[in-house]
Design a protein around this motif. Structure first.
Motif, PDB file in Angstrom:
ATOM      1  N   ILE A   3      -8.209   2.079   5.503  1.00 46.12           N
ATOM      2  CA  ILE A   3      -7.410   1.583   6.626  1.00 46.12           C
ATOM      3  C   ILE A   3      -6.676   0.308   6.248  1.00 46.12           C
ATOM      4  O   ILE A   3      -5.541   0.081   6.681  1.00 46.12           O
ATOM      5  CB  ILE A   3      -8.281   1.390   7.894  1.00 46.12           C
ATOM      6  CG1 ILE A   3      -7.402   1.266   9.137  1.00 46.12           C
ATOM      7  CG2 ILE A   3      -9.185   0.209   7.768  1.00 46.12           C
ATOM      8  CD1 ILE A   3      -6.810   2.535   9.582  1.00 46.12           C
ATOM      9  N   LEU A   4      -7.284  -0.526   5.409  1.00 46.40           N
ATOM     10  CA  LEU A   4      -6.620  -1.750   4.967  1.00 46.40           C
ATOM     11  C   LEU A   4      -5.430  -1.441   4.063  1.00 46.40           C
ATOM     12  O   LEU A   4      -4.410  -2.128   4.119  1.00 46.40           O
ATOM     13  CB  LEU A   4      -7.609  -2.671   4.253  1.00 46.40           C
ATOM     14  CG  LEU A   4      -8.731  -3.219   5.126  1.00 46.40           C
ATOM     15  CD1 LEU A   4      -9.650  -4.115   4.313  1.00 46.40           C
ATOM     16  CD2 LEU A   4      -8.182  -3.962   6.312  1.00 46.40           C
ATOM     17  N   GLN A   5      -5.546  -0.398   3.260  1.00 49.07           N
ATOM     18  CA  GLN A   5      -4.423   0.027   2.404  1.00 49.07           C
ATOM     19  C   GLN A   5      -3.275   0.542   3.276  1.00 49.07           C
ATOM     20  O   GLN A   5      -2.117   0.228   3.026  1.00 49.07           O
ATOM     21  CB  GLN A   5      -4.877   1.117   1.422  1.00 49.07           C
ATOM     22  CG  GLN A   5      -3.803   1.546   0.456  1.00 49.07           C
ATOM     23  CD  GLN A   5      -3.362   0.426  -0.461  1.00 49.07           C
ATOM     24  OE1 GLN A   5      -4.170  -0.406  -0.866  1.00 49.07           O
ATOM     25  NE2 GLN A   5      -2.087   0.395  -0.775  1.00 49.07           N
ATOM     26  N   GLU A   6      -3.601   1.311   4.302  1.00 52.17           N
ATOM     27  CA  GLU A   6      -2.576   1.801   5.228  1.00 52.17           C
ATOM     28  C   GLU A   6      -1.894   0.636   5.939  1.00 52.17           C
ATOM     29  O   GLU A   6      -0.670   0.637   6.114  1.00 52.17           O
ATOM     30  CB  GLU A   6      -3.190   2.730   6.274  1.00 52.17           C
ATOM     31  CG  GLU A   6      -3.608   4.078   5.746  1.00 52.17           C
ATOM     32  CD  GLU A   6      -4.179   4.946   6.849  1.00 52.17           C
ATOM     33  OE1 GLU A   6      -3.563   5.021   7.928  1.00 52.17           O
ATOM     34  OE2 GLU A   6      -5.247   5.538   6.623  1.00 52.17           O
ATOM     35  N   ALA A   7      -2.676  -0.355   6.346  1.00 53.94           N
ATOM     36  CA  ALA A   7      -2.111  -1.524   7.020  1.00 53.94           C
ATOM     37  C   ALA A   7      -1.180  -2.289   6.089  1.00 53.94           C
ATOM     38  O   ALA A   7      -0.102  -2.734   6.500  1.00 53.94           O
ATOM     39  CB  ALA A   7      -3.228  -2.433   7.519  1.00 53.94           C
ATOM     40  N   SER A   8      -1.573  -2.412   4.842  1.00 57.26           N
ATOM     41  CA  SER A   8      -0.738  -3.093   3.864  1.00 57.26           C
ATOM     42  C   SER A   8       0.576  -2.346   3.648  1.00 57.26           C
ATOM     43  O   SER A   8       1.651  -2.961   3.586  1.00 57.26           O
ATOM     44  CB  SER A   8      -1.489  -3.231   2.539  1.00 57.26           C
ATOM     45  OG  SER A   8      -0.665  -3.808   1.570  1.00 57.26           O
ATOM     46  N   ASN A   9       0.494  -1.030   3.536  1.00 59.09           N
ATOM     47  CA  ASN A   9       1.703  -0.229   3.372  1.00 59.09           C
ATOM     48  C   ASN A   9       2.621  -0.354   4.586  1.00 59.09           C
ATOM     49  O   ASN A   9       3.844  -0.447   4.444  1.00 59.09           O
ATOM     50  CB  ASN A   9       1.352   1.244   3.140  1.00 59.09           C
ATOM     51  CG  ASN A   9       0.722   1.486   1.792  1.00 59.09           C
ATOM     52  OD1 ASN A   9       0.831   0.667   0.888  1.00 59.09           O
ATOM     53  ND2 ASN A   9       0.021   2.594   1.662  1.00 59.09           N
ATOM     54  N   PHE A  10       2.039  -0.361   5.777  1.00 59.00           N
ATOM     55  CA  PHE A  10       2.825  -0.492   7.000  1.00 59.00           C
ATOM     56  C   PHE A  10       3.499  -1.859   7.062  1.00 59.00           C
ATOM     57  O   PHE A  10       4.662  -1.969   7.434  1.00 59.00           O
ATOM     58  CB  PHE A  10       1.941  -0.298   8.232  1.00 59.00           C
ATOM     59  CG  PHE A  10       2.698  -0.363   9.526  1.00 59.00           C
ATOM     60  CD1 PHE A  10       3.397   0.740   9.983  1.00 59.00           C
ATOM     61  CD2 PHE A  10       2.727  -1.530  10.276  1.00 59.00           C
ATOM     62  CE1 PHE A  10       4.112   0.686  11.179  1.00 59.00           C
ATOM     63  CE2 PHE A  10       3.429  -1.592  11.468  1.00 59.00           C
ATOM     64  CZ  PHE A  10       4.124  -0.481  11.911  1.00 59.00           C
ATOM     65  N   GLU A  11       2.762  -2.903   6.689  1.00 63.31           N
ATOM     66  CA  GLU A  11       3.315  -4.256   6.710  1.00 63.31           C
ATOM     67  C   GLU A  11       4.502  -4.404   5.772  1.00 63.31           C
ATOM     68  O   GLU A  11       5.472  -5.089   6.096  1.00 63.31           O
ATOM     69  CB  GLU A  11       2.247  -5.266   6.277  1.00 63.31           C
ATOM     70  CG  GLU A  11       1.531  -5.939   7.391  1.00 63.31           C
ATOM     71  CD  GLU A  11       0.665  -7.063   6.886  1.00 63.31           C
ATOM     72  OE1 GLU A  11       1.034  -8.216   7.122  1.00 63.31           O
ATOM     73  OE2 GLU A  11      -0.371  -6.765   6.263  1.00 63.31           O
ATOM     74  N   ASN A  12       4.424  -3.767   4.625  1.00 67.23           N
ATOM     75  CA  ASN A  12       5.464  -3.914   3.603  1.00 67.23           C
ATOM     76  C   ASN A  12       6.617  -2.937   3.778  1.00 67.23           C
ATOM     77  O   ASN A  12       7.607  -3.035   3.059  1.00 67.23           O
ATOM     78  CB  ASN A  12       4.854  -3.756   2.210  1.00 67.23           C
ATOM     79  CG  ASN A  12       3.853  -4.854   1.915  1.00 67.23           C
ATOM     80  OD1 ASN A  12       3.997  -5.974   2.390  1.00 67.23           O
ATOM     81  ND2 ASN A  12       2.824  -4.534   1.166  1.00 67.23           N
ATOM     82  N   ALA A  13       6.514  -2.014   4.715  1.00 67.61           N
ATOM     83  CA  ALA A  13       7.567  -1.021   4.915  1.00 67.61           C
ATOM     84  C   ALA A  13       8.794  -1.675   5.546  1.00 67.61           C
ATOM     85  O   ALA A  13       8.689  -2.571   6.376  1.00 67.61           O
ATOM     86  CB  ALA A  13       7.062   0.098   5.816  1.00 67.61           C
ATOM     87  N   LYS A  14       9.961  -1.202   5.140  1.00 68.43           N
ATOM     88  CA  LYS A  14      11.214  -1.691   5.709  1.00 68.43           C
ATOM     89  C   LYS A  14      11.384  -1.104   7.103  1.00 68.43           C
ATOM     90  O   LYS A  14      11.130   0.077   7.328  1.00 68.43           O
ATOM     91  CB  LYS A  14      12.397  -1.271   4.840  1.00 68.43           C
ATOM     92  CG  LYS A  14      12.347  -1.814   3.433  1.00 68.43           C
ATOM     93  CD  LYS A  14      12.717  -3.263   3.406  1.00 68.43           C
ATOM     94  CE  LYS A  14      12.767  -3.749   1.970  1.00 68.43           C
ATOM     95  NZ  LYS A  14      12.874  -5.162   1.867  1.00 68.43           N
ATOM     96  N   MET A  15      11.826  -1.915   8.038  1.00 70.50           N
ATOM     97  CA  MET A  15      11.994  -1.457   9.409  1.00 70.50           C
ATOM     98  C   MET A  15      13.456  -1.497   9.848  1.00 70.50           C
ATOM     99  O   MET A  15      13.756  -1.371  11.019  1.00 70.50           O
ATOM    100  CB  MET A  15      11.154  -2.315  10.360  1.00 70.50           C
ATOM    101  CG  MET A  15       9.677  -2.188  10.149  1.00 70.50           C
ATOM    102  SD  MET A  15       9.094  -0.558  10.618  1.00 70.50           S
ATOM    103  CE  MET A  15       7.460  -0.556   9.946  1.00 70.50           C
TER     104      MET A  15
END
Length: 75
Positions: A3-15
């Motif tokens: 879940i922490l890896q998913e959160a990191s990926n979400f944080e770094n995703a371009k919006m």
């Protein structure tokens, strides 16, 4: 912790340049991640998890402001 890896990926995703439906999906994903991390936080009380939740919440709020628009001043 996956879940922490998913959160990191979400944080770094371009919006930028997202459609409305993409923003809705991103907002729901942020909510899912925040709630999942909160369940772990309840057990461990790790302050790093709280910081991650705060960052995700800030990003979620930005997405939702873009979806709903800014509130009028009342006049």
């Amino acid at each position: 912790m996956d879940i922490l890896q998913e959160a990191s990926n979400f944080e770094n995703a371009k919006m930028s340049h997202m459609s409305t439906s993409d923003r809705v999906v991103a907002s729901r994903e942020a909510k899912r991640l925040i709630l999942a991390i909160n369940e772990v936080y309840k057990k461990t009380k790790d302050s790093e998890l709280m910081d991650i939740m705060k960052r995700l919440t800030a990003k979620k709020k930005k997405i939702e402001v873009r979806l709903k628009g800014r509130p009028d001043s009342g006049i």
